[in-house]
Design a protein around this motif. Structure first.
Motif, PDB file in Angstrom:
ATOM      1  N   PRO A  72       2.217 -23.987 -26.866  1.00  0.00           N
ATOM      2  CA  PRO A  72       2.510 -25.005 -25.767  1.00  0.00           C
ATOM      3  C   PRO A  72       3.574 -24.242 -24.987  1.00  0.00           C
ATOM      4  CG  PRO A  72       1.722 -26.206 -27.625  1.00  0.00           C
ATOM      5  CD  PRO A  72       1.892 -24.970 -28.116  1.00  0.00           C
ATOM      6  N   SER A  73       3.551 -24.456 -23.683  1.00  0.00           N
ATOM      7  CA  SER A  73       4.878 -24.187 -22.878  1.00  0.00           C
ATOM      8  C   SER A  73       4.952 -25.347 -22.072  1.00  0.00           C
ATOM      9  CB  SER A  73       4.361 -22.976 -21.962  1.00  0.00           C
ATOM     10  OG  SER A  73       3.471 -22.991 -21.264  1.00  0.00           O
ATOM     11  N   ALA A  74       6.087 -25.345 -20.972  1.00  0.00           N
ATOM     12  CA  ALA A  74       6.330 -26.287 -20.081  1.00  0.00           C
ATOM     13  C   ALA A  74       5.070 -26.435 -19.076  1.00  0.00           C
ATOM     14  CB  ALA A  74       7.728 -26.141 -19.622  1.00  0.00           C
ATOM     15  N   ALA A  75       4.681 -25.282 -18.647  1.00  0.00           N
ATOM     16  CA  ALA A  75       3.627 -25.257 -17.724  1.00  0.00           C
ATOM     17  C   ALA A  75       2.338 -25.591 -18.199  1.00  0.00           C
ATOM     18  CB  ALA A  75       3.736 -23.957 -17.076  1.00  0.00           C
ATOM     19  N   LEU A  76       1.956 -25.320 -19.608  1.00  0.00           N
ATOM     20  CA  LEU A  76       0.802 -25.378 -20.008  1.00  0.00           C
ATOM     21  C   LEU A  76       0.704 -26.070 -21.406  1.00  0.00           C
ATOM     22  CD1 LEU A  76      -2.202 -24.634 -18.869  1.00  0.00           C
ATOM     23  CD2 LEU A  76      -2.086 -22.544 -20.055  1.00  0.00           C
ATOM     24  N   PRO A  77       0.394 -27.348 -21.656  1.00  0.00           N
ATOM     25  CA  PRO A  77       0.622 -27.936 -22.939  1.00  0.00           C
ATOM     26  C   PRO A  77      -0.596 -27.588 -23.879  1.00  0.00           C
ATOM     27  CG  PRO A  77      -0.204 -29.638 -21.312  1.00  0.00           C
ATOM     28  CD  PRO A  77       0.227 -28.333 -20.537  1.00  0.00           C
ATOM     29  N   GLU A  78      -1.811 -26.962 -23.257  1.00  0.00           N
ATOM     30  CA  GLU A  78      -2.880 -26.576 -24.021  1.00  0.00           C
ATOM     31  C   GLU A  78      -3.764 -25.264 -23.569  1.00  0.00           C
ATOM     32  OE1 GLU A  78      -5.771 -29.933 -23.892  1.00  0.00           O
ATOM     33  OE2 GLU A  78      -4.514 -31.169 -25.168  1.00  0.00           O
ATOM     34  N   PRO A  79      -4.343 -24.679 -24.525  1.00  0.00           N
ATOM     35  CA  PRO A  79      -4.963 -23.301 -23.700  1.00  0.00           C
ATOM     36  C   PRO A  79      -5.837 -23.589 -22.588  1.00  0.00           C
ATOM     37  CG  PRO A  79      -5.300 -23.600 -26.249  1.00  0.00           C
ATOM     38  CD  PRO A  79      -4.704 -25.046 -25.700  1.00  0.00           C
ATOM     39  N   TYR A  80      -5.834 -22.617 -21.511  1.00  0.00           N
ATOM     40  CA  TYR A  80      -6.560 -22.836 -20.403  1.00  0.00           C
ATOM     41  C   TYR A  80      -7.384 -21.316 -20.175  1.00  0.00           C
ATOM     42  CZ  TYR A  80      -8.435 -24.104 -15.662  1.00  0.00           C
ATOM     43  OH  TYR A  80      -8.995 -24.496 -14.719  1.00  0.00           O
ATOM     44  N   VAL A  81      -8.747 -21.252 -20.264  1.00  0.00           N
ATOM     45  CA  VAL A  81      -9.685 -20.111 -20.576  1.00  0.00           C
ATOM     46  C   VAL A  81     -10.561 -20.204 -19.417  1.00  0.00           C
ATOM     47  CG1 VAL A  81     -11.414 -19.245 -21.859  1.00  0.00           C
ATOM     48  CG2 VAL A  81      -9.582 -20.210 -23.005  1.00  0.00           C
ATOM     49  N   VAL A  82     -10.307 -18.896 -18.704  1.00  0.00           N
ATOM     50  CA  VAL A  82     -11.385 -18.482 -17.669  1.00  0.00           C
ATOM     51  C   VAL A  82     -12.085 -17.191 -18.137  1.00  0.00           C
ATOM     52  CG1 VAL A  82     -11.654 -17.990 -15.094  1.00  0.00           C
ATOM     53  CG2 VAL A  82      -9.678 -19.228 -15.875  1.00  0.00           C
ATOM     54  N   VAL A  83     -13.425 -17.506 -17.988  1.00  0.00           N
ATOM     55  CA  VAL A  83     -14.267 -16.232 -18.319  1.00  0.00           C
ATOM     56  C   VAL A  83     -15.295 -15.984 -16.983  1.00  0.00           C
ATOM     57  CG1 VAL A  83     -16.036 -15.672 -19.713  1.00  0.00           C
ATOM     58  CG2 VAL A  83     -14.530 -17.267 -20.621  1.00  0.00           C
TER      59      VAL A  83
ATOM     60  N   VAL B  21      -0.137 -11.872 -25.974  1.00  0.00           N
ATOM     61  CA  VAL B  21       0.844 -12.192 -24.943  1.00  0.00           C
ATOM     62  C   VAL B  21       0.623 -13.788 -24.225  1.00  0.00           C
ATOM     63  CG1 VAL B  21       1.938 -11.573 -22.712  1.00  0.00           C
ATOM     64  CG2 VAL B  21       1.724 -10.001 -24.656  1.00  0.00           C
ATOM     65  N   ALA B  22      -0.768 -13.539 -23.879  1.00  0.00           N
ATOM     66  CA  ALA B  22      -0.907 -15.247 -22.846  1.00  0.00           C
ATOM     67  C   ALA B  22      -0.772 -16.157 -23.850  1.00  0.00           C
ATOM     68  CB  ALA B  22      -2.299 -14.939 -22.431  1.00  0.00           C
ATOM     69  N   GLY B  23      -1.432 -15.984 -25.114  1.00  0.00           N
ATOM     70  CA  GLY B  23      -1.321 -17.328 -25.937  1.00  0.00           C
ATOM     71  C   GLY B  23       0.087 -17.612 -26.605  1.00  0.00           C
ATOM     72  N   SER B  24       1.026 -16.595 -26.933  1.00  0.00           N
ATOM     73  CA  SER B  24       2.098 -16.822 -27.372  1.00  0.00           C
ATOM     74  C   SER B  24       3.185 -17.349 -26.206  1.00  0.00           C
ATOM     75  CB  SER B  24       2.755 -15.676 -27.895  1.00  0.00           C
ATOM     76  OG  SER B  24       2.715 -14.543 -26.995  1.00  0.00           O
ATOM     77  N   ARG B  25       2.979 -17.036 -24.966  1.00  0.00           N
ATOM     78  CA  ARG B  25       3.700 -17.399 -23.870  1.00  0.00           C
ATOM     79  C   ARG B  25       3.100 -18.810 -23.107  1.00  0.00           C
ATOM     80  NH1 ARG B  25       4.743 -12.503 -26.269  1.00  0.00           N
ATOM     81  NH2 ARG B  25       6.654 -11.496 -25.465  1.00  0.00           N
ATOM     82  N   GLY B  26       2.164 -19.393 -23.745  1.00  0.00           N
ATOM     83  CA  GLY B  26       1.680 -20.544 -23.098  1.00  0.00           C
ATOM     84  C   GLY B  26       0.893 -20.219 -21.608  1.00  0.00           C
ATOM     85  N   LEU B  27       0.450 -19.304 -21.573  1.00  0.00           N
ATOM     86  CA  LEU B  27      -0.203 -18.964 -20.033  1.00  0.00           C
ATOM     87  C   LEU B  27      -1.440 -19.041 -20.130  1.00  0.00           C
ATOM     88  CD1 LEU B  27       2.075 -15.801 -19.430  1.00  0.00           C
ATOM     89  CD2 LEU B  27       2.473 -17.949 -18.489  1.00  0.00           C
TER      90      LEU B  27
END
Length: 371
Positions: free
Chosen positions: A250-261, A218-224
């Protein structure tokens, strides 16, 4: 490469203390975290156990009022226990008071528990039994969460978090509803519906996940942005990151993946002191897994040691807690950053004494160079 460092706080209640003290300690740590250079301050949602953060939105409001710049967020709102509209409204209020500083983290924890209790579901595939080490990062064999989720005490407690006979929508549907409510396109049975406050607020959901399942997709497909919980599920967090990146659009808010671990961390001036302060961590995790939930955090000077069998039941968590002096812990954090290619790390630290928890965070902040 140094990436931003953030904090995840459970507001743990220490043995001999109470919830009010734990909450005051949370606000105190947040004030220090802002001065020390941490990027975000996340608070968790837990119920019926000896951690005081049961209502993230309420606690976030207090923390944001007590600080000036640091982002404050939920890690995470359990959508299985609430509605999309209640979530958007409460965080819309927070953003109105603290514009641009509120992070809306969401997770499907409540849904996962119900799925684990569903005996109609087919059994999961065989679990990996070997332990791995990838470039210095320990990846243990998975813990079987089904036993925990079928605990009758836990089942009874989870049952009162919803109205009787309430049915939670699918997680993906809830996330889509939140996104529509935020951008003003939400409809209810075909009727234009505006969520006030909340609509047009500069909020973006952060999805928290533990495996390569629905949350990562869900996070990936929605660009979150996606937060992988290595500190809770070290066996599957790396798989979750990979699944998120594979699903990313990519979404309007996030053009590339953003990963927090995330990682469990305990830092002291020297190795031996850190090991002593962390010695009761296994007892605390064992209570979570086998005794119905988190107990008041045990005093390392007086706790009852685990038996060999009990210690083995929590070895995946004790072996993946980053314990030591600042150099040791920074080295392990950097390995986790490197292996996951994380854009940000978030640490969670639990100690019996609040002063030790403050010192742990200050030491790693100084060593990580974020101040």
């Amino acid at each position: 490469m140094t990436v931003p460092l953030s904090i995840l706080d459970l507001s743990p209640i220490s043995e001999g203390a109470d919830a009010a003290t734990a909450l005051r300690n949370t606000v105190d740590l947040a004030r220090h975290a802002e001065r020390w250079g941490f990027s975000r301050y996340w608070v968790a949602e837990h119920h019926f156990v000896a951690v005081a953060g049961s209502s993230p939105a309420v606690l976030i409001g207090h923390i944001a009022s007590a600080t000036e710049r640091i982002h404050v967020g939920a890690a995470a709102v359990q959508l299985g226990h609430t509605t999309a509209v209640a979530t958007v409204e409460s965080f819309g209020i927070l953003d109105a008071f603290h514009p641009g500083r509120i992070d809306l983290g969401v997770g499907r924890s409540g849904q996962r528990r119900r799925e684990a209790n569903d005996d109609r579901k087919p059994p999961p595939p065989a679990r990996r039994t070997e332990w791995l080490e990838i470039d210095g990062v320990v990846v243990p064999a998975p813990f079987d969460i089904r036993t925990l989720m079928r605990n009758p005490v836990l089942k009874a407690r989870m049952g009162v978090l919803q109205q009787p006979e309430a049915k939670t929508p699918d997680f993906a549907t809830q996330v889509d509803d939140i996104l529509a409510m935020l951008d003003g396109t939400f409809t209810a049975d075909g009727h234009e519906t505006h969520v006030v406050p909340g609509e047009r607020a500069p909020l973006r959901p952060w999805v928290f996940g533990s495996s390569k399942g629905q949350s990562a997709e869900v996070a990936g497909s929605r660009g979150l942005p996606f937060v992988a919980s290595y500190h809770i599920t070290p066996a599957t967090a790396l798989d979750a990151v990979e699944a998120y990146r594979n699903a990313f659009r990519p979404s309007a808010a996030l053009p590339e993946p953003y990963v927090v671990v995330s990682a469990d961390v305990l830092v002291a001036d020297d190795h031996d002191t850190a090991v002593h302060l962390a010695s009761s961590f296994g007892r605390w995790v064992y209570a979570i897994r086998a005794e119905g939930g988190a107990v008041p955090y045990p005093d390392p000077d007086s706790f009852e040691p685990l038996s060999p069998e009990q210690a083995e039941a929590v070895r995946d968590r004790t072996a993946t807690q980053f314990v030591g002096d600042p150099d040791e812990v920074a080295h392990r954090l950097d390995a986790l950053r490197r292996v996951t290619d994380a854009d940000e790390l978030v640490i969670t630290s639990v100690t019996h004494d609040h002063a030790d928890r403050l010192r742990s965070h200050r030491l790693i902040a100084e060593r990580w160079g974020i101040g």
